[in-house]
Motif scaffolding. Structure first.
Motif, PDB file in Angstrom:
ATOM      1  N   HIS A  21       0.827  -1.193   0.000  1.00 55.66           N
ATOM      2  CA  HIS A  21       0.000   0.000   0.000  1.00 55.66           C
ATOM      3  C   HIS A  21       0.870   1.255   0.000  1.00 55.66           C
ATOM      4  N   ALA A  22       0.233   2.361  -0.264  1.00 51.04           N
ATOM      5  CA  ALA A  22       0.876   3.674  -0.180  1.00 51.04           C
ATOM      6  C   ALA A  22      -0.177   4.693   0.202  1.00 51.04           C
ATOM      7  N   VAL A  23       0.231   5.713   0.936  1.00 55.67           N
ATOM      8  CA  VAL A  23      -0.655   6.803   1.342  1.00 55.67           C
ATOM      9  C   VAL A  23       0.010   8.118   0.971  1.00 55.67           C
ATOM     10  N   ALA A  24      -0.758   9.027   0.389  1.00 56.95           N
ATOM     11  CA  ALA A  24      -0.200  10.328   0.016  1.00 56.95           C
ATOM     12  C   ALA A  24      -1.252  11.413   0.179  1.00 56.95           C
ATOM     13  N   GLN A  25      -0.774  12.602   0.467  1.00 61.11           N
ATOM     14  CA  GLN A  25      -1.662  13.761   0.579  1.00 61.11           C
ATOM     15  C   GLN A  25      -1.765  14.445  -0.777  1.00 61.11           C
ATOM     16  N   ILE A  26      -2.978  14.780  -1.164  1.00 58.85           N
ATOM     17  CA  ILE A  26      -3.190  15.490  -2.425  1.00 58.85           C
ATOM     18  C   ILE A  26      -4.374  16.427  -2.294  1.00 58.85           C
ATOM     19  N   ASP A  27      -4.275  17.569  -2.911  1.00 53.72           N
ATOM     20  CA  ASP A  27      -5.391  18.499  -3.073  1.00 53.72           C
ATOM     21  C   ASP A  27      -5.532  18.704  -4.570  1.00 53.72           C
ATOM     22  N   ILE A  28      -6.520  18.075  -5.187  1.00 53.18           N
ATOM     23  CA  ILE A  28      -6.624  18.103  -6.643  1.00 53.18           C
ATOM     24  C   ILE A  28      -6.924  19.503  -7.173  1.00 53.18           C
ATOM     25  N   CYS A  29      -7.361  20.410  -6.293  1.00 55.40           N
ATOM     26  CA  CYS A  29      -7.582  21.790  -6.732  1.00 55.40           C
ATOM     27  C   CYS A  29      -6.257  22.493  -7.046  1.00 55.40           C
ATOM     28  N   ARG A  30      -5.172  22.009  -6.480  1.00 58.40           N
ATOM     29  CA  ARG A  30      -3.838  22.513  -6.807  1.00 58.40           C
ATOM     30  C   ARG A  30      -3.336  21.693  -7.990  1.00 58.40           C
ATOM     31  N   VAL A  31      -3.875  22.010  -9.165  1.00 62.53           N
ATOM     32  CA  VAL A  31      -3.714  21.137 -10.329  1.00 62.53           C
ATOM     33  C   VAL A  31      -2.250  20.963 -10.742  1.00 62.53           C
ATOM     34  N   SER A  32      -1.418  21.964 -10.495  1.00 61.65           N
ATOM     35  CA  SER A  32      -0.020  21.852 -10.918  1.00 61.65           C
ATOM     36  C   SER A  32       0.737  20.786 -10.138  1.00 61.65           C
ATOM     37  N   THR A  33       0.236  20.405  -8.961  1.00 56.90           N
ATOM     38  CA  THR A  33       0.904  19.400  -8.131  1.00 56.90           C
ATOM     39  C   THR A  33       0.445  17.983  -8.437  1.00 56.90           C
ATOM     40  N   VAL A  34      -0.644  17.850  -9.157  1.00 56.35           N
ATOM     41  CA  VAL A  34      -1.246  16.530  -9.379  1.00 56.35           C
ATOM     42  C   VAL A  34      -0.298  15.544 -10.068  1.00 56.35           C
ATOM     43  N   PRO A  35       0.342  15.902 -11.193  1.00 58.36           N
ATOM     44  CA  PRO A  35       1.209  14.921 -11.863  1.00 58.36           C
ATOM     45  C   PRO A  35       2.344  14.410 -10.986  1.00 58.36           C
ATOM     46  N   THR A  36       3.008  15.307 -10.258  1.00 58.40           N
ATOM     47  CA  THR A  36       4.143  14.902  -9.431  1.00 58.40           C
ATOM     48  C   THR A  36       3.719  13.962  -8.319  1.00 58.40           C
ATOM     49  N   ILE A  37       2.615  14.295  -7.643  1.00 60.09           N
ATOM     50  CA  ILE A  37       2.148  13.471  -6.533  1.00 60.09           C
ATOM     51  C   ILE A  37       1.700  12.100  -7.027  1.00 60.09           C
ATOM     52  N   LEU A  38       0.974  12.073  -8.123  1.00 61.97           N
ATOM     53  CA  LEU A  38       0.522  10.791  -8.658  1.00 61.97           C
ATOM     54  C   LEU A  38       1.702   9.923  -9.098  1.00 61.97           C
ATOM     55  N   GLN A  39       2.670  10.525  -9.791  1.00 58.24           N
ATOM     56  CA  GLN A  39       3.816   9.753 -10.254  1.00 58.24           C
ATOM     57  C   GLN A  39       4.602   9.181  -9.076  1.00 58.24           C
ATOM     58  N   HIS A  40       4.807   9.992  -8.052  1.00 57.05           N
ATOM     59  CA  HIS A  40       5.559   9.539  -6.872  1.00 57.05           C
ATOM     60  C   HIS A  40       4.820   8.399  -6.172  1.00 57.05           C
ATOM     61  N   THR A  41       3.510   8.527  -6.050  1.00 54.48           N
ATOM     62  CA  THR A  41       2.710   7.509  -5.360  1.00 54.48           C
ATOM     63  C   THR A  41       2.703   6.200  -6.143  1.00 54.48           C
ATOM     64  N   ILE A  42       2.564   6.288  -7.461  1.00 51.71           N
ATOM     65  CA  ILE A  42       2.539   5.089  -8.294  1.00 51.71           C
ATOM     66  C   ILE A  42       3.894   4.390  -8.266  1.00 51.71           C
ATOM     67  N   THR A  43       4.960   5.158  -8.204  1.00 51.01           N
ATOM     68  CA  THR A  43       6.292   4.561  -8.090  1.00 51.01           C
ATOM     69  C   THR A  43       6.411   3.757  -6.805  1.00 51.01           C
ATOM     70  N   ARG A  44       5.872   4.299  -5.707  1.00 52.15           N
ATOM     71  CA  ARG A  44       5.899   3.585  -4.428  1.00 52.15           C
ATOM     72  C   ARG A  44       5.073   2.305  -4.497  1.00 52.15           C
ATOM     73  N   LEU A  45       3.985   2.330  -5.265  1.00 51.85           N
ATOM     74  CA  LEU A  45       3.118   1.148  -5.400  1.00 51.85           C
ATOM     75  C   LEU A  45       3.668   0.178  -6.441  1.00 51.85           C
ATOM     76  N   GLU A  46       4.694   0.613  -7.153  1.00 53.83           N
ATOM     77  CA  GLU A  46       5.320  -0.178  -8.225  1.00 53.83           C
ATOM     78  C   GLU A  46       4.376  -0.399  -9.396  1.00 53.83           C
ATOM     79  N   GLY A  47       3.615   0.629  -9.720  1.00 54.24           N
ATOM     80  CA  GLY A  47       2.768   0.587 -10.900  1.00 54.24           C
ATOM     81  C   GLY A  47       1.305   0.869 -10.590  1.00 54.24           C
ATOM     82  N   MET A  48       0.509   1.014 -11.650  1.00 55.49           N
ATOM     83  CA  MET A  48      -0.924   1.276 -11.502  1.00 55.49           C
ATOM     84  C   MET A  48      -1.667   0.586 -12.634  1.00 55.49           C
ATOM     85  N   ASP A  49      -2.673  -0.177 -12.281  1.00 57.43           N
ATOM     86  CA  ASP A  49      -3.535  -0.833 -13.262  1.00 57.43           C
ATOM     87  C   ASP A  49      -4.942  -0.234 -13.280  1.00 57.43           C
TER      88      ASP A  49
END
Length: 241
Positions: A52-80
């Protein structure tokens, strides 16, 4: 065969939290993202043996969305599978713009930022499953909550467009539109007809995801309300609503 890796946005409360619990209980590697991380940490502590992985995100801060998602998916070792549960809805009969703006920021701008990034990720991966919680409210407008109903119509249309892009790509990318009726979440407190619990809603959503459905109403009998909303003449709809 290993379970697909699931990313859930809006997993701290409501349907997103109940759905995350269900995925974890079934052994799915699960990443949970939301503005408030404490409930998600408490949940993952109960399933420490599941990746599992847990991360903080505020999707209203749209410029941060790609970085947070990429970092979280890396921790999960992928996304299906990505499940977008983050949403904001309030009754606003007096058209307070501050209230309308909050729903626009979350349900349109934030939603689009997540959908675009996830769809591009699945294109590069050449497969994936994109799921979003929209609403029966997106079928027609309503005087009590104009921005909420309109933003859900936007989401429904956007998912239709992404589905069309997926089909034209020729890749096995599934886009699932989940349209709940009344679910007993905090913004909808109070007794309403055909209201179900977040746990019941999550069970139906889980089933729809596993079946890779294009569209699912939660609970299924809401399809009849949706049909009535679509075909009712304006004068009937305006009188009833």
């Amino acid at each position: 065969m290993p379970h697909p890796r699931v990313v859930i946005i809006g997993a701290s409360t409501g349907m997103g939290h109940a759905l995350a619990r269900l995925f974890l209980s079934e052994g799915y590697p699960t990443a949970m993202l939301a503005r408030h991380v404490e409930p998600m940490h408490a949940l993952t502590a109960q399933y420490a043996h599941v990746p599992h992985a847990v991360a903080q995100i505020d999707i209203c801060r749209v410029s941060t969305v790609p970085t947070i998602l990429q970092h979280t998916i890396t921790r999960l070792e992928g996304m299906d599978i990505l499940v977008h549960c983050a949403g904001y809805g309030l009754v606003n009969p007096h058209l307070d713009y501050a209230v309308e703006e909050g729903m626009i920021e979350t349900n349109i701008k934030g939603f689009t930022a997540v959908m675009d990034w996830a769809f591009q990720y699945f294109l590069q991966q050449q497969k994936g499953h994109l799921v979003a919680i929209t609403s029966v409210a997106g079928i027609r407008g309503d005087r009590h909550a104009p921005a909420y109903f309109a933003s859900k119509a936007y989401q429904i249309s956007y998912l239709q467009a992404l589905h069309h892009k997926a089909v034209k790509s020729g890749l096995p990318i599934v886009v699932t539109d989940i349209r709940p009726g009344f679910v007993n979440t905090k913004p909808m407190e109070g007794k309403r007809f055909w209201m179900c619990s977040t746990e019941t809603a999550a069970a139906h959503i889980f089933k729809a995801i596993r079946q890779r459905k294009r569209l699912a109403y939660i609970t299924p009998r809401w399809r009849w309300v949706a049909l009535a909303m679509r075909i009712a003449p304006y004068w009937v709809y305006e009188k009833v609503m």
